[in-house]
Design a protein around this motif. Sequence first.
Motif, PDB file in Angstrom:
ATOM      1  N   GLU A   1       0.931  -1.094   0.232  1.00 48.41           N
ATOM      2  CA  GLU A   1       0.048   0.161   0.012  1.00 48.41           C
ATOM      3  C   GLU A   1       0.880   1.308   0.060  1.00 48.41           C
ATOM      4  O   GLU A   1       1.693   1.515   0.814  1.00 48.41           O
ATOM      5  CB  GLU A   1      -1.110   0.012   1.213  1.00 48.41           C
ATOM      6  N   LYS A   2       0.519   2.272  -0.974  1.00 44.36           N
ATOM      7  CA  LYS A   2       1.018   3.494  -0.992  1.00 44.36           C
ATOM      8  C   LYS A   2       0.384   4.446  -0.424  1.00 44.36           C
ATOM      9  O   LYS A   2       0.767   5.565   0.239  1.00 44.36           O
ATOM     10  CB  LYS A   2       1.468   3.840  -2.560  1.00 44.36           C
TER      11      LYS A   2
ATOM     12  N   ASN B   1      -4.603   1.826  -4.834  1.00 40.58           N
ATOM     13  CA  ASN B   1      -3.799   2.400  -3.686  1.00 40.58           C
ATOM     14  C   ASN B   1      -2.350   2.044  -3.737  1.00 40.58           C
ATOM     15  O   ASN B   1      -1.566   2.172  -2.487  1.00 40.58           O
ATOM     16  CB  ASN B   1      -4.574   2.092  -2.273  1.00 40.58           C
ATOM     17  N   SER B   2      -1.814   1.096  -4.475  1.00 42.59           N
ATOM     18  CA  SER B   2      -0.582   0.463  -4.395  1.00 42.59           C
ATOM     19  C   SER B   2       0.574   0.946  -4.963  1.00 42.59           C
ATOM     20  O   SER B   2       0.497   2.105  -5.675  1.00 42.59           O
ATOM     21  CB  SER B   2      -0.738  -1.022  -5.194  1.00 42.59           C
ATOM     22  N   ASN B   3       1.714   0.718  -4.409  1.00 43.87           N
ATOM     23  CA  ASN B   3       2.936   1.047  -4.920  1.00 43.87           C
ATOM     24  C   ASN B   3       3.205   0.865  -6.565  1.00 43.87           C
ATOM     25  O   ASN B   3       3.886   1.670  -7.088  1.00 43.87           O
ATOM     26  CB  ASN B   3       4.402   0.774  -4.278  1.00 43.87           C
TER      27      ASN B   3
END
Length: 706
Positions: free
Chosen positions: A246-247, A292-294
């Motif tokens: 999650e980023k 929402n991820s890297n």
Amino acid sequence: MSVEAKTFKYVSYLWDDAKAAALEGDEVALLIYRSNLLGADLRLTNYGGGNTSCKVMANDPLTNEQKEILYVKGSGGDLGTLKKEGLAALYVDRLRSLKAIYRGIEQEDEMVELFNHCIYDLNSKAPSIDTPLHAFLPFKHIDHLHPDAAIAVAAAKDGKKITAELFGGSIGWVPWQRPGFDLGLQLKQCLDENPGIRGIMLGSHGLFTWGDTAYESYLNTLEVIEKCAEYIEAHIGKNGPVFGGEKVTALSKEERLKKAAALAPVLRGFCSSYVKMVGHFTDDEKVLEFINSNDLDRLAPMGTSCPDHFLRTKISPLVLNLAPDAALDDVTAIREKIAPLFEDYRKMYADYYNACKHPDSPAMRDPNPVIIIYPGVGLFAFSKDKQTARVAAEFYTNAINVMRGAEAISAYTSLPRQEAFNIEYWLLEEAKLQRMPKPRPLSGRIALITGSGGGIGKAIAKKFAAEGACVIINDINAERVEVTRNEFQKQFGKDTAAAVMLDVTSSDSVKAAMDAAVLAFGGVDIIVNNAGISISKSITDHSIEEWDRLYDILVKGQFIVSKQGVAVMRKQEMGGDIINIVSKNAVVSGPNNAGYGSAKAAQAHLSRLLAAELGADKIRVNSVNPDAVIADSNIWAGGWAEGRAKAYGITVEELPAYYAKRTLMNEMILPEDIANACFVFVSGLLNKSTGNVLNVDGGVAAAFLR
């Protein structure tokens, strides 16, 4: 393995032995049954995706000989809702004989027209481009699907190797190639070189499986997909967090919906620079995990792999550079921040088109994005209608599942840009687009008609829906809302109408309804202020409470709904329409009508005032003046009919005839008559008319405007 002993975790086993037994002996009926089951599970294939077939022996009406006939899903059909009329029926021997005149892959598109010379049932659906893929394989029943788990393997960098190891050589591999005649030949070659295989994986594309019976094909399909899914899930997390972890932290559900409702009309305005679009929003957990991820910034620009996904979602999504908790109240500031992103996307799309186009390519289409990602909030999809937008979001969710799986077992690979272009601007696809029906007058438009749970409001909503609009059904009566919602779903399908409770006298209730409209469809284009009540009493009998109620619902309600509707329309910068259902009583003076008549007069003048104020926004404000619309109307409840009958010295039963007789045309006025008048204002024929009044009263001379 028996049905009872076989359990599935990642696909839905839906086969019902009793239902199938009732179809025994009718292979086509069993094909339809199997297809509907497969189409009911979105993990297996999306709306309109995939195709299934069976081969049966039938009598040739020309030779009286038994011939093998291929029944296969026709062009443009959907497995989940497939019926026999959605199948194409063709002679197998004629299809296979086309191999003798095939001139090679550069000319394979010319083969499609020749499919028509192979048709057995002249009333069947037009054959699709995938027809030869089923014709050249010898199996009685064949499934071609686009399952997330199988495509994840097919789109993985090491997909061919993984397929061989996972299935021990029982599933063949054909590298990526555009669907068509040549791919059908390659499937046959793969089978010839690998006798005994139970299916074929198509690189970046999908899966072919088969069986001697409808059930064997169904079970084989599920087992292969289940094995792919099991393999993927066993690898999730082994090489690090999903999508790199999650980023961005997602907002709460309530905040996500609030942000989406605030932003959707702005996005819709940008996406509608070529043609009016309808929106869809999703904050599904799988979507949030990806956006929402890297790895979002790495994977999103790559685009999708499966052609069915790509055709719905475009070359790549637009990712917004807004913080999840960004303030969205200042519309001008938000628009200034977003505008460069759309300009960059349109330029990227034009560059992609110009770099990949062929001399005979169709002209560049709308360069706006279909999928828009807001990290921390959710995913928006915009397309020509609600169904297409919803399906695009579903397809992109499938693409996310594919990326998730491919990244877990290897590395995700997408279609090369040129291959993607060749699919998107394929001349056969263009021909299909050109054959589509002309859009209806209200296609791409969204209408909120107050009081549309019955009477005039429901008639207007039905008229608008029939002409292509999305509508927001609403009423203060919950039962009427539910009944009307079910009625619309049966008549127009699930993508035409949303339903909400609405009290026009409450600003909070109106705001909630507007937000519901925006979340359902992306915005609002048409407001019809129709909700109302009627009270007919003499001045001495009329209470202050009744007076306030009339003015609250008719005048204040029109003001609140218009105010909040205008706020949404201004965010879109697409203009719009406000129609106010007033009355001949706004013009004609009569007994026992001080409260209702004066409130209607206030509505009429408020209409003129708003027309003057909103012209610069290209928002038209017009009025319809009905008279004595009795059918299914709430205004006749609460003593109005008795009051009017008393005023005219007649009985309630005599009212309809009395009203008809006093008109110049001697006609009763129906809700549908008012609906038609409203449609005239929004149909596109009166785009330069505002501040007008249209009487629909059968001709009441005293109500003539002068």
